[in-house]
Scaffold this motif. Sequence first.
Motif, PDB file in Angstrom:
ATOM      1  N   HIS A 121       0.861  -1.206   0.000  1.00 56.85           N
ATOM      2  CA  HIS A 121       0.000   0.000   0.000  1.00 56.85           C
ATOM      3  C   HIS A 121       0.884   1.240   0.000  1.00 56.85           C
ATOM      4  O   HIS A 121       1.261   1.761   1.057  1.00 56.85           O
ATOM      5  CB  HIS A 121      -0.926  -0.025   1.209  1.00 56.85           C
ATOM      6  CG  HIS A 121      -2.023   0.981   1.132  1.00 56.85           C
ATOM      7  ND1 HIS A 121      -3.286   0.749   1.625  1.00 56.85           N
ATOM      8  CD2 HIS A 121      -2.064   2.241   0.625  1.00 56.85           C
ATOM      9  CE1 HIS A 121      -4.047   1.809   1.422  1.00 56.85           C
ATOM     10  NE2 HIS A 121      -3.322   2.733   0.817  1.00 56.85           N
ATOM     11  N   HIS A 134       1.652   5.060  -2.184  1.00 59.88           N
ATOM     12  CA  HIS A 134       1.263   6.052  -3.197  1.00 59.88           C
ATOM     13  C   HIS A 134       2.503   6.825  -3.629  1.00 59.88           C
ATOM     14  O   HIS A 134       3.192   7.407  -2.794  1.00 59.88           O
ATOM     15  CB  HIS A 134       0.244   7.038  -2.620  1.00 59.88           C
ATOM     16  CG  HIS A 134      -0.992   6.372  -2.082  1.00 59.88           C
ATOM     17  ND1 HIS A 134      -2.113   6.154  -2.838  1.00 59.88           N
ATOM     18  CD2 HIS A 134      -1.272   5.853  -0.848  1.00 59.88           C
ATOM     19  CE1 HIS A 134      -3.041   5.550  -2.105  1.00 59.88           C
ATOM     20  NE2 HIS A 134      -2.549   5.350  -0.891  1.00 59.88           N
ATOM     21  N   LYS A 154      -8.214  -1.154  -6.451  1.00 63.32           N
ATOM     22  CA  LYS A 154      -8.686  -0.467  -5.246  1.00 63.32           C
ATOM     23  C   LYS A 154      -9.868   0.417  -5.613  1.00 63.32           C
ATOM     24  O   LYS A 154      -9.844   1.101  -6.641  1.00 63.32           O
ATOM     25  CB  LYS A 154      -7.591   0.400  -4.606  1.00 63.32           C
ATOM     26  CG  LYS A 154      -8.059   1.058  -3.286  1.00 63.32           C
ATOM     27  CD  LYS A 154      -6.995   1.920  -2.614  1.00 63.32           C
ATOM     28  CE  LYS A 154      -7.539   2.538  -1.318  1.00 63.32           C
ATOM     29  NZ  LYS A 154      -6.686   3.579  -0.749  1.00 63.32           N
ATOM     30  N   PHE A 192     -12.743   3.287  -3.819  1.00 63.61           N
ATOM     31  CA  PHE A 192     -12.908   4.218  -2.704  1.00 63.61           C
ATOM     32  C   PHE A 192     -14.394   4.436  -2.416  1.00 63.61           C
ATOM     33  O   PHE A 192     -15.170   4.622  -3.341  1.00 63.61           O
ATOM     34  CB  PHE A 192     -12.290   5.584  -3.038  1.00 63.61           C
ATOM     35  CG  PHE A 192     -10.788   5.601  -3.032  1.00 63.61           C
ATOM     36  CD1 PHE A 192     -10.070   5.151  -4.122  1.00 63.61           C
ATOM     37  CD2 PHE A 192     -10.088   6.089  -1.932  1.00 63.61           C
ATOM     38  CE1 PHE A 192      -8.681   5.169  -4.125  1.00 63.61           C
ATOM     39  CE2 PHE A 192      -8.702   6.113  -1.924  1.00 63.61           C
ATOM     40  CZ  PHE A 192      -7.994   5.650  -3.018  1.00 63.61           C
ATOM     41  N   TYR A 215     -13.892  10.395  -0.844  1.00 62.89           N
ATOM     42  CA  TYR A 215     -13.112  11.329  -1.669  1.00 62.89           C
ATOM     43  C   TYR A 215     -13.879  11.694  -2.938  1.00 62.89           C
ATOM     44  O   TYR A 215     -14.128  10.839  -3.796  1.00 62.89           O
ATOM     45  CB  TYR A 215     -11.749  10.775  -2.099  1.00 62.89           C
ATOM     46  CG  TYR A 215     -10.735  10.556  -1.016  1.00 62.89           C
ATOM     47  CD1 TYR A 215     -10.579  11.447   0.039  1.00 62.89           C
ATOM     48  CD2 TYR A 215      -9.909   9.449  -1.060  1.00 62.89           C
ATOM     49  CE1 TYR A 215      -9.627  11.219   1.011  1.00 62.89           C
ATOM     50  CE2 TYR A 215      -8.947   9.213  -0.094  1.00 62.89           C
ATOM     51  CZ  TYR A 215      -8.817  10.103   0.944  1.00 62.89           C
ATOM     52  OH  TYR A 215      -7.876   9.864   1.903  1.00 62.89           O
ATOM     53  N   HIS A 257     -11.289   1.198   0.304  1.00 61.09           N
ATOM     54  CA  HIS A 257     -11.118   2.274   1.292  1.00 61.09           C
ATOM     55  C   HIS A 257     -12.503   2.568   1.862  1.00 61.09           C
ATOM     56  O   HIS A 257     -13.380   3.062   1.159  1.00 61.09           O
ATOM     57  CB  HIS A 257     -10.535   3.513   0.619  1.00 61.09           C
ATOM     58  CG  HIS A 257     -10.360   4.679   1.561  1.00 61.09           C
ATOM     59  ND1 HIS A 257      -9.200   5.429   1.593  1.00 61.09           N
ATOM     60  CD2 HIS A 257     -11.176   5.227   2.498  1.00 61.09           C
ATOM     61  CE1 HIS A 257      -9.334   6.389   2.505  1.00 61.09           C
ATOM     62  NE2 HIS A 257     -10.524   6.286   3.074  1.00 61.09           N
ATOM     63  N   HIS A 306      -6.142  -0.047   5.377  1.00 66.82           N
ATOM     64  CA  HIS A 306      -5.855   0.949   6.431  1.00 66.82           C
ATOM     65  C   HIS A 306      -6.950   1.045   7.512  1.00 66.82           C
ATOM     66  O   HIS A 306      -7.577   2.088   7.697  1.00 66.82           O
ATOM     67  CB  HIS A 306      -5.504   2.317   5.850  1.00 66.82           C
ATOM     68  CG  HIS A 306      -6.353   2.858   4.739  1.00 66.82           C
ATOM     69  ND1 HIS A 306      -7.708   2.845   4.774  1.00 66.82           N
ATOM     70  CD2 HIS A 306      -6.017   3.450   3.566  1.00 66.82           C
ATOM     71  CE1 HIS A 306      -8.180   3.410   3.676  1.00 66.82           C
ATOM     72  NE2 HIS A 306      -7.166   3.770   2.927  1.00 66.82           N
ATOM     73  N   CYS A 363      -4.223  12.188   7.608  1.00 67.95           N
ATOM     74  CA  CYS A 363      -4.371  11.056   6.698  1.00 67.95           C
ATOM     75  C   CYS A 363      -5.754  10.464   6.965  1.00 67.95           C
ATOM     76  O   CYS A 363      -6.392  10.774   7.961  1.00 67.95           O
ATOM     77  CB  CYS A 363      -3.271  10.015   6.899  1.00 67.95           C
ATOM     78  SG  CYS A 363      -3.195   9.326   8.550  1.00 67.95           S
ATOM     79  N   SER A 364      -6.204   9.628   6.035  1.00 69.84           N
ATOM     80  CA  SER A 364      -7.540   9.047   6.160  1.00 69.84           C
ATOM     81  C   SER A 364      -7.500   7.539   6.028  1.00 69.84           C
ATOM     82  O   SER A 364      -6.886   7.050   5.081  1.00 69.84           O
ATOM     83  CB  SER A 364      -8.454   9.599   5.070  1.00 69.84           C
ATOM     84  OG  SER A 364      -8.659  10.969   5.281  1.00 69.84           O
ATOM     85  N   ASP A 409       0.825   2.710   3.758  1.00 70.51           N
ATOM     86  CA  ASP A 409       0.002   3.771   3.161  1.00 70.51           C
ATOM     87  C   ASP A 409       0.848   5.025   2.954  1.00 70.51           C
ATOM     88  O   ASP A 409       0.381   6.157   3.154  1.00 70.51           O
ATOM     89  CB  ASP A 409      -1.246   4.064   4.009  1.00 70.51           C
ATOM     90  CG  ASP A 409      -2.306   4.841   3.227  1.00 70.51           C
ATOM     91  OD1 ASP A 409      -2.110   5.078   2.023  1.00 70.51           O
ATOM     92  OD2 ASP A 409      -3.325   5.206   3.834  1.00 70.51           O
ATOM     93  N   CYS A 412       2.251   8.103   1.618  1.00 77.40           N
ATOM     94  CA  CYS A 412       1.583   9.079   0.740  1.00 77.40           C
ATOM     95  C   CYS A 412       2.206  10.429   1.083  1.00 77.40           C
ATOM     96  O   CYS A 412       1.659  11.217   1.849  1.00 77.40           O
ATOM     97  CB  CYS A 412       0.077   9.039   1.020  1.00 77.40           C
ATOM     98  SG  CYS A 412      -0.882   9.984  -0.153  1.00 77.40           S
ATOM     99  N   ASN A 432      -4.525  14.516   1.968  1.00 80.59           N
ATOM    100  CA  ASN A 432      -4.507  13.401   2.922  1.00 80.59           C
ATOM    101  C   ASN A 432      -3.317  12.501   2.644  1.00 80.59           C
ATOM    102  O   ASN A 432      -3.122  12.054   1.518  1.00 80.59           O
ATOM    103  CB  ASN A 432      -5.787  12.569   2.779  1.00 80.59           C
ATOM    104  CG  ASN A 432      -7.031  13.303   3.274  1.00 80.59           C
ATOM    105  OD1 ASN A 432      -8.074  12.698   3.480  1.00 80.59           O
ATOM    106  ND2 ASN A 432      -6.952  14.608   3.473  1.00 80.59           N
ATOM    107  N   GLY A 433      -2.565  12.206   3.682  1.00 84.83           N
ATOM    108  CA  GLY A 433      -1.484  11.236   3.517  1.00 84.83           C
ATOM    109  C   GLY A 433      -0.239  11.647   4.252  1.00 84.83           C
ATOM    110  O   GLY A 433       0.041  12.835   4.434  1.00 84.83           O
TER     111      GLY A 433
HETATM  112  O1  URP Z   1      -4.692   9.658   3.741  1.00 84.93           O
HETATM  113  C1  URP Z   1      -4.408   8.762   2.988  1.00 84.93           C
HETATM  114  N1  URP Z   1      -4.524   7.511   3.357  1.00 84.93           N
HETATM  115  N2  URP Z   1      -3.983   9.045   1.760  1.00 84.93           N
HETATM  116  C2  URP Z   1      -3.722   8.125   0.771  1.00 84.93           C
HETATM  117  C3  URP Z   1      -4.905   7.781  -0.031  1.00 84.93           C
HETATM  118  C4  URP Z   1      -5.649   6.642   0.569  1.00 84.93           C
HETATM  119  O2  URP Z   1      -6.800   6.796   0.866  1.00 84.93           O
HETATM  120  O3  URP Z   1      -5.107   5.574   0.723  1.00 84.93           O
END
Ligand code: URP
Length: 474
Positions: free
Chosen positions: A60, A62, A153, A155, A158, A185, A241, A289-290, A317, A319, A343-344
Motif C-alpha cells: 500500500h 502512493h 482499489k 474508494f 473522496y 477504502h 488501512h 491522513c484518512s 500507506d 503518501c 490526505n497522507g
Molecule cells: O490519507 C491517505 N490515506 N492518503 C492516501 C490515499 C488513501 O486513501 O489511501
Amino acid sequence: MAHYDLIISNGTVATADQVRQCDIAVKDGLIAALGTDLGSADRTIDATGKIVVPGGIDSHVHISQPSGDGIVMADDFESGTLSAVCGGTTTILPFALQQKGQSLRDVVKAYHALADGKCHADVSFHLIVSDPTPQVLGQDLPALVADGYTSFKVFMTYEGLKLNDREILETMDVARETGALVMVHCENEDAIRFLIDRHVARGDVEPRHHASTRPAIAEREATHRAISLAEIIETPVVIVHVSNRQAMDEIARARSRGRPVVGETCPQYLVLTADDLDKTNWEGAKFVCSPPPRDTDSQIACWEGIEGGVFDLFSSDHCPFRYDDEAGKLNARGRTDFRWIPNGIPGVETRLPILFSEGVSKGRISLERFVALGSTNHAKTYGLYPQKGQIAEGSDADLVIWDPELERPISQERLHHGADYTPYEGLMIKGWPVEVILRGTQVVAGGEPTGAAPGGRHLARGKSALVTEQERRA
Ligand code: URP
Ligand code: ZN
Ligand code: ZN
Ligand code: ZN
C-alpha cells in the motif's frame, strides 16, 4: 563443491513459519541453497548475531499520484523506492490512479513511463478504479488482469474517486469474473460531508477537525457495507488501512462466518493519535491522513488485531508530501482550512522498523509473525508467492539482514524519502535493517544505499491466494 555469487553465513534465518540457524547461498539473483557448509562464493556476508528475513513487501504505497490544487507528491519512483529499500522493503505495490474520463490502459502506461528504469525496489501496480465505464469494466480491466495487474482499489470516500454501491458491485463482479482481488477504502462519504459542513459553519477548520469529521463510526459503517457488497458478489475483499476496533469487529465477524476478508493496518494507527493533529501552528497538518489516527484504545485494538490475526497485512500507506513549499502539503489554501490539506503521510522507510521495534523487540509478536505481516502475507494476498516473501530454493534473493540490537530514534535527517519531515520523529527504535539485497544485488550496506543503479523490475502478478481458494470452493 558448489560456487555461488553470495553466501550469507551464520545468521538467524526467519520466515513466516520458522526460525533457524543456517547459511543462504545466492546464484543469478535467486536463492540457490540453504544449510551449512554450502561451498564457496564470490562474496560472503557474515550475519552473526543478526536476523535474516525475506525482503519486506509494502502493498500500500502512493507515489507520483496527482493530488489536485497543484500539490505534488514528495516522492517519485526513484526516491520512493530508495526510501523503501533503506527501510528493509524490496517490493512495493503502488497505485496506478485512474481519474474520471481517463482510459485505464493509458493510466497504466503513464505510470510505467514514470517508474520504469527508475526503481530501486521491485514494483507492481494496483489499479485504482474511479470511473467504471462499460469500456473499463468490459475491456480494460479484463485485459489488464490478464497482463498481471490482478488487484483493484475502490474508494467509498473522496470527491472524484468515490464509487457508489452499484459501481462497487459492478467492479467486484469484474474482479470475480477475471480472478482479481478488490481492496476497499472504507469511509462513509455522505456522513463525512455532512460533518464537514457542520464544522465549517462553526468555523472549526483547524487540522484536528480532519479527525473529528471522519469518525470511527463512518469507517465502521463503510467496512460493514464493503464486506456485504463483496458477499453479494461472493468475492474476497481486502479492507485497507483499518484504524479502530469497531471496523476490526466487522472484519472479525465476517471471518467467523467464513467470509474471505483480509484486514490491513498501518504504523500510524499503532503509534499516532488524533492529538497529533492538534499540534500548534498548523504542525498538525503533518499528521492528516484518512482514516485519521484515533486514540490509545484504538492503538491497543490494532495491536490485538496484529497479535490475534484480524490483520494479515501491515502496510505503510506511504503518501508523502512536502510541507515547506508552495507545491507542498500546506500551500496557501491549506493553511486556512483542513479541507485543503492533502490526505497522507510518509512512512515506507519507517514501516518495518516500527513493527520490528514495537512488535518484536517489545515482545508483542514473534519473528515469524513479523515476517508474515511485513512480507509473506502480502506476497500470498497479491499473487507474488513464492517468488517473493519466502526464503526457499528458487525464490528471488530478496534478503534483509536486521541488527536486533541497534538502537536509535527515527529522525528525518537519516531518511531517504522526498518528504521534509517524518510523523515519527523521535520515536525510539530497537532493531534496524542494515544490509538489503534485491535479487542478489546489495542495495543497502551498513544501513545506507550502496549507490547501485536502479535495478527494480516490474512484476506481473498471478492470482491472489484468496481468489484461488474461493475458486476452489465454488
Ligand atoms: O490519507 C491517505 N490515506 N492518503 C492516501 C490515499 C488513501 O486513501 O489511501
Ligand atoms: Zn485509502
Ligand atoms: Zn492509501
Ligand atoms: Zn543516508
